[in-house]
Design an enzyme around this catalytic site. Structure first.
Site, PDB file in Angstrom:
ATOM      1  N   ASP A 317     -54.498  14.869  45.885  1.00  0.00           N
ATOM      2  CA  ASP A 317     -54.173  13.571  46.144  1.00  0.00           C
ATOM      3  C   ASP A 317     -54.563  11.985  45.853  1.00  0.00           C
ATOM      4  OD1 ASP A 317     -51.070  12.368  45.615  1.00  0.00           O
ATOM      5  OD2 ASP A 317     -51.725  11.554  47.023  1.00  0.00           O
ATOM      6  N   GLU A 370     -55.982  14.581  41.295  1.00  0.00           N
ATOM      7  CA  GLU A 370     -55.289  13.021  40.432  1.00  0.00           C
ATOM      8  C   GLU A 370     -56.028  11.505  40.326  1.00  0.00           C
ATOM      9  OE1 GLU A 370     -51.442   9.946  41.578  1.00  0.00           O
ATOM     10  OE2 GLU A 370     -51.862  11.242  42.924  1.00  0.00           O
TER      11      GLU A 370
END
Length: 636
Positions: A317, A370
């Site tokens: 993330d 990401e």
């Protein structure tokens, strides 16, 4: 004087050395709470890194939370505190009582704990995870040989607590890990996904963070059961040939007093300078990637999930927030690197180390970034100054796609390039096309309600969009609920609106997505050349006036190729002619006008023979009755 012989669980000079170098990849087997036998006594060996603490003791149910009952012994040179406590039972709650350098006492959860008290409680729990029962050898053996670049990857992104719930119960009605495994395996196999990506698995105190503010990096959340239950779920999904990816958050952590923040009374895990160590927008702390012990904590954590729990990949993330020192910060809120730039050189080095170790030790595993900027070589080789990830979320494609799909069809002709632009850089990285949870929250609307028009037009628009996404180069990810056109935005506080499947248009949307996913999985043309220009060919990328896109996906041997034609306006083209590469037969294998997808069900020929007639700059072509918002997929 000879050093005393250490017991296997005790921490010795080599552990200190490797941890201090940042290379103790299984440090989680030494730090934390481990059930052991010490002579004739069984109990728990506790070990915690608290370099600037004056003293540490372990407190818990086994000693009435008495700060003086079980003092820990400090080991140099790193400041690791250890002690053995006999008679501690499985699932006993505990914390570390840390005396800071100022003489204050703070009670901290164990950073390396494998289990935690259910929130709002914040204690760690003793649990033995050394004897998990695994029967997924066939899957794990195949994973070693698996090459993601040439295999189908279609990911169903899921939040366990809000996918389905037991309604009418007094508690929150969460499915436990075992119940969820059985239900999701059935659903994913039926729909045709290859992987599930699970949000919010590592322990976190606040449901509204969706698991992105972690306090227990080595603990599967207790919301859905025990670590053994979690392992059972992974094992069950593997036996059903479903891969498991976890969201993983090495970018930041919350300020919760029981967590990592100011762990020993000083910035232990975070950068000491608030301009480097805090996210102003998120109110969270940033890991200090320059500190070997912190890098070791994170790298061993990644390995923990993949090696200890057989997880098949990690979706990392907020990578951009780690790479840029000025991410989310105004002038004066950040500190430049030694060259005066905004790149976090320590984070870059961390990623190279992380991906080299994780993928080097675990062939076939995935590390997915990401990353929302144009940072070069995110999936490039570390040896060539890349970051070494397996795949990268294509946030540029997602942004252009959703902006185009929201437009009134009348204006789409002026934005045609938003749908074609991604192919100009499609092979610069190994991409996943994503329509994730981030696109259906915070007043962004569900995928269906992004669509223009009313009634049936919304569904037709979305079907055309999903077909374009599935045909486009790149792996795929779709967030739960969007496959049956969830109407409401997602909320972690309730289950998906499954009752919608009683309505025809939602059921038919699900039929469409299911058939697209199975088409993707069984046709090599859709995935085996995802990293090569030879796998994708525009037939007509410039039909802006009619807002129609046509393209071909090629298999390696060209034995079974697919032609896509997607109409993004409500205007039917009764004699739409498409150019084709060969004078062959073209078999219609998917047609959005089919009754089972909500179309008119009009009878159509199954096979179309190309004739010698110029079209789209090609000598051969055939004509097809293309409906409003129609999609046709041909095999040749």
């Amino acid at each position: 004087m000879a050093e005393k012989k250490l017991k296997p669980y005790e921490i010795g000079e080599l552990d200190h050395y490797l941890f201090g170098q940042g290379n103790h990849y299984e440090i989680y087997k030494k730090l934390g709470a481990h059930k052991v036998k010490n002579g004739k006594k069984t109990g728990v060996y506790f070990a915690v890194w608290a370099p600037h603490a004056r003293s540490v003791s372990v407190v818990g149910e086994f000693n009435e939370w008495d700060m003086e009952a079980n003092p820990m012994e400090r080991q140099e040179p790193l400041g690791i505190y250890t002690c053995f406590v006999p008679g501690v039972e499985e699932y006993a709650m505990y914390k570390y009582c840390i005396e800071t350098y100022t003489g204050e006492y703070v009670f901290k959860a164990d950073p390396y704990a494998n289990y935690a008290e259910l929130r709002p409680g914040t204690a760690s729990k003793v649990v033995d995870i050394t004897d998990m029962k695994w029967t997924d050898k066939a899957w794990m053996d195949r994973r070693i040989q698996w090459n993601h670049t040439e295999e189908p990857v279609s990911i169903y992104e899921v939040h366990i607590g809000s996918w389905k719930r037991h309604l009418g119960r007094e508690d929150e009605g969460f499915y436990n890990y075992r119940e969820f495994a059985k239900e999701i395996a059935k659903y994913v196999k039926d729909m045709g996904y290859t992987h599930v990506e699970l949000m919010g698995i590592a322990e976190h105190p606040f449901d509204g963070s969706w698991g992105y503010q972690v306090t227990g990096y080595f603990a599967p959340t207790s919301r859905y059961g025990t670590p053994e239950d979690f392992a059972w779920m992974i094992n069950y999904l593997h036996k059903n040939k479903i891969g498991v990816i976890l969201d993983w958050v090495p970018a930041h952590f919350p300020r919760d007093i029981h967590g990592l923040s100011n762990f020993d009374g000083t910035p232990t895990y975070e950068y000491a300078d608030p301009k480097k160590g805090e996210h102003p927008d998120w109110g969270t702390k940033i890991f200090d990637y320059g500190k070997n012990e912190v890098r070791n904590f994170l790298i061993s954590n990644a390995l923990f999930w993949i090696e200890q729990f057989h997880v098949d990949g990690l979706r990392v993330d907020a990578v951009a927030s780690m790479l840029y020192l000025d991410y989310g910060k105004q002038d004066g809120q950040w500190v430049a690197n030694k060259y005066g730039g905004n790149k976090n050189l320590e984070a870059i080095d961390f990623f190279k180390h992380l991906n080299s170790v994780v993928l080097g030790r675990n062939p076939g595993a995935l590390m997915i970034a990401e990353e929302s900027t144009a940072w070069p070589k995110v999936t490039g080789d570390v040896e060539e100054d890349g970051l070494g990830f397996s795949l990268k979320w294509n946030m540029g494609w997602m942004h252009d796609f959703t902006e185009y799909m929201k437009l009134d069809p009348y204006f789409r002709k002026d934005h045609h390039n938003q749908m074609t632009f991604a192919m100009s850089y499609a092979y610069s990285e190994n991409y996943i096309l994503v329509l994730s949870h981030d696109e259906v929250v915070h007043l962004k609307c569900s995928m269906l309600n992004k669509m223009p028009g009313i009634g049936a037009d919304k569904y037709s628009n979305l079907k055309a969009g999903y077909a374009f996404m599935m045909g486009h180069a790149g792996k795929k990810l779709l967030f739960m609920g969007q496959e049956f056109a969830q109407l409401r935005e997602w909320s972690e506080e309730r289950e998906l609106d499954w009752y919608l499947l009683a309505e025809e248009e939602h059921l038919k949307m699900q039929n469409w997505v299911r058939d697209l996913l199975h088409l993707y999985k069984r046709n090599k043309a859709m995935y085996e050349q995802d990293q090569s220009w030879e796998g994708f060919e525009w037939v007509n990328a410039d039909d802006a006036y009619r807002s129609i896109f046509s393209f071909i996906r090629h298999s390696k041997n060209n034995k079974k190729n697919l032609l896509f034609v997607c109409n993004f306006t409500p205007v039917a083209r009764d004699d739409y002619r498409v150019g084709v590469p060969r004078r062959k037969q073209y078999k219609l294998i998917m047609n959005s006008d089919d009754a089972k997808y909500g179309g008119t069900g009009e009878e159509r020929p199954e096979v179309y023979r190309a004739v010698r007639k110029d079209c789209d700059g090609r000598p051969y072509s055939f004509a097809y009755k293309l409906p409003a918002y129609g999609v046709a997929i041909f095999e040749f």
